[in-house]
Design a protein around this motif. Sequence first.
Motif, PDB file in Angstrom:
ATOM      1  N   ILE A 356       0.814  -1.216   0.000  1.00 10.92           N
ATOM      2  CA  ILE A 356       0.000   0.000   0.000  1.00 10.92           C
ATOM      3  C   ILE A 356       0.844   1.262   0.000  1.00 10.92           C
ATOM      4  CG2 ILE A 356      -1.797   1.280   1.226  1.00 10.92           C
ATOM      5  CD1 ILE A 356      -2.663  -1.389  -0.135  1.00 10.92           C
ATOM      6  N   GLU A 357       1.957   1.263   0.719  1.00  8.25           N
ATOM      7  CA  GLU A 357       2.795   2.463   0.781  1.00  8.25           C
ATOM      8  C   GLU A 357       3.352   2.836  -0.594  1.00  8.25           C
ATOM      9  OE1 GLU A 357       6.192   1.925   3.260  1.00  8.25           O
ATOM     10  OE2 GLU A 357       6.695  -0.043   2.405  1.00  8.25           O
ATOM     11  N   GLN A 363      -4.038   5.371  -2.358  1.00  6.57           N
ATOM     12  CA  GLN A 363      -4.153   6.117  -1.109  1.00  6.57           C
ATOM     13  C   GLN A 363      -4.982   7.381  -1.307  1.00  6.57           C
ATOM     14  OE1 GLN A 363      -0.337   6.800   0.919  1.00  6.57           O
ATOM     15  NE2 GLN A 363       0.501   5.060  -0.216  1.00  6.57           N
ATOM     16  N   LYS A 367      -8.474   8.709   0.467  1.00  4.18           N
ATOM     17  CA  LYS A 367      -8.587  10.027   1.104  1.00  4.18           C
ATOM     18  C   LYS A 367      -9.733  10.834   0.512  1.00  4.18           C
ATOM     19  CE  LYS A 367      -3.664  10.313   2.183  1.00  4.18           C
ATOM     20  NZ  LYS A 367      -2.363  10.898   1.798  1.00  4.18           N
ATOM     21  N   SER A 432       1.242  10.896  -2.545  1.00  3.91           N
ATOM     22  CA  SER A 432      -0.025  11.264  -1.922  1.00  3.91           C
ATOM     23  C   SER A 432       0.237  12.148  -0.707  1.00  3.91           C
ATOM     24  CB  SER A 432      -0.795  10.011  -1.495  1.00  3.91           C
ATOM     25  OG  SER A 432      -2.069  10.353  -1.010  1.00  3.91           O
ATOM     26  N   ASP A 435      -2.110  13.586   5.497  1.00  3.53           N
ATOM     27  CA  ASP A 435      -2.384  12.305   6.146  1.00  3.53           C
ATOM     28  C   ASP A 435      -3.763  12.332   6.792  1.00  3.53           C
ATOM     29  OD1 ASP A 435      -2.297  13.452   8.744  1.00  3.53           O
ATOM     30  OD2 ASP A 435      -0.121  13.220   8.816  1.00  3.53           O
ATOM     31  N   LEU A 460      -7.532   1.539   8.206  1.00  7.52           N
ATOM     32  CA  LEU A 460      -6.873   1.881   6.943  1.00  7.52           C
ATOM     33  C   LEU A 460      -6.231   0.652   6.302  1.00  7.52           C
ATOM     34  CD1 LEU A 460      -5.315   5.347   7.848  1.00  7.52           C
ATOM     35  CD2 LEU A 460      -7.221   4.892   6.289  1.00  7.52           C
ATOM     36  N   HIS A 464      -7.663  -0.130   2.559  1.00  7.74           N
ATOM     37  CA  HIS A 464      -6.752  -0.061   1.405  1.00  7.74           C
ATOM     38  C   HIS A 464      -6.564  -1.426   0.749  1.00  7.74           C
ATOM     39  CE1 HIS A 464      -5.211   3.854   3.139  1.00  7.74           C
ATOM     40  NE2 HIS A 464      -5.294   4.152   1.851  1.00  7.74           N
TER      41      HIS A 464
END
Length: 518
Positions: A356-357, A363, A367, A432, A435, A460, A464
């Motif tokens: 995911i990062e 992401q 959001k 992205s 936060d 989260l 995600h």
Amino acid sequence: MADFGTYSLLLLIWVASTLFLRVIFTKHGINNRSRNLPRSPIALPIIGHLYLLRKLPHQSFHKISTSYGPLVYLLFGSKACVLVSSPEMARQCLKTHETCFLNRPKRTNLDYITYGSSDFVLAPYGPYWRFMKKLCMTELLGGRILQQHLPIRAQEIRLFLTGMMKKAEMREEVNVGSELAMVANNIITRMALRRRCCDVGGEGHQLIELVKEMTELGGKFNLGDMLWFVKMFDLQGFGKRLESVRSRYDAIMERIMKEHQDARRNRKTIIGDEAVKDLLDVLLDIYADQSSEIRLTRENIKAFIMNMIGAGTETSAVTIEWALSELINHPEMMSKAREEIDSIVGKNRLVEESDIENLPYLQSVVKETMRLHPTGPLIVRQSTEDCSVNGYHIPSKTTVFVNVWSIGRDPSYWKEPLEFMPERFMNEEGESELDLKGQNFELLSFGAGRRSCPGAALALNVVHTTLAAMIQCFEWKGNNGIVDMEEGPGMALPRAHPLLCIPVVRLCPFEKTRFSFD
């Protein structure tokens, strides 16, 4: 007798109106200027500003703030309230003057089902709350325990995808929200109690159904909370229903707790190669610890588990459902998200939490979904002392509603605020930005400050990874090509109409594995 009853009711209303008007003129009218309260619409006798509310309070509040500004003083019956609807005002309440707004107001229905606010979410700020917050961050919902329970989340997502594959083969229509709720519920009940809620007839399933009923009752508007003179009459008949549902929940939880206590010598469950305690084990360890900083009661434990199931399942499922709805309505964004997943993950394995990062566009989709469709549309606090916000006087014991839904639509902060545009969160380097940890008051998905949601990291992870897997493995289309985006009533801002789709398999980058849950 009927005439006598009618006249008695009219007399009661007349007396109450007289008293209420006296309060209005002496406390909220003549002294308003000297006390410098925020602007306020015209209040009616007895009900105050309740006449302005409709079935979706956050939308009603948005309409009020559009006319009266970002800080509005309201009276709901005899209860003083302040409506906050801009990032600046939210920052003052939740950060600058945070110590004045650390408590949540008591609501009769919620107070009862949480054993007199014995839970963590509604407990007043103090030693018990601080102890539970520390416990959440270190033992219950911290990074270490989330990593230990990662195999549970991965297994449940794969089982969900396998079920969708079967429905796709049969070209069977899927109620996406119901299926996602099952995934989230299974994850939470396995992490908390070592049970799957989808086993119909089992205690996990019964528990989920009871928590749903409790959450629904807890969110109901209780006249007694606003109109003091009707509180003793239980005109809406909540008393027996609340007593019934809590006693049934209590009985199941007592059985589960006793089972865990009986198995304390062999209480570890094996997941892969790791031995992991479930969350109830951790709570029972503290309950039995004579030297614990705070001695937990059985009611504390039952209330905490209820909170976790109630708050941790519906919100995640609803967020994924809104995100998929938006992507179906914006196929070019669906394609962009899918291309990103294919380029980073490839087509030979299933997307994982660790990926995911490296998926900034995904992401940003989440959001943007949380900006437009926050599953906590209102942050509710209560002032513990008199304070000043933006130069206005906020009396002690005033209920404060921070309208997260309205803040997410503030044109002063968001370009074309009603449009779904994940790109607004992407910087020039393709990363992205902003936060979801409560530092950016224009995006308060999980609250802010000390009373922000302790389960944000878990939510989260689930949102995600599940959304990414659904995008990676399937094509999704609504019944008529376009999905309606009408909101329905409910604490977690659900869709008004279920999202119904026939999934079409795109690829199957995993084995259809059988899992053991022993």
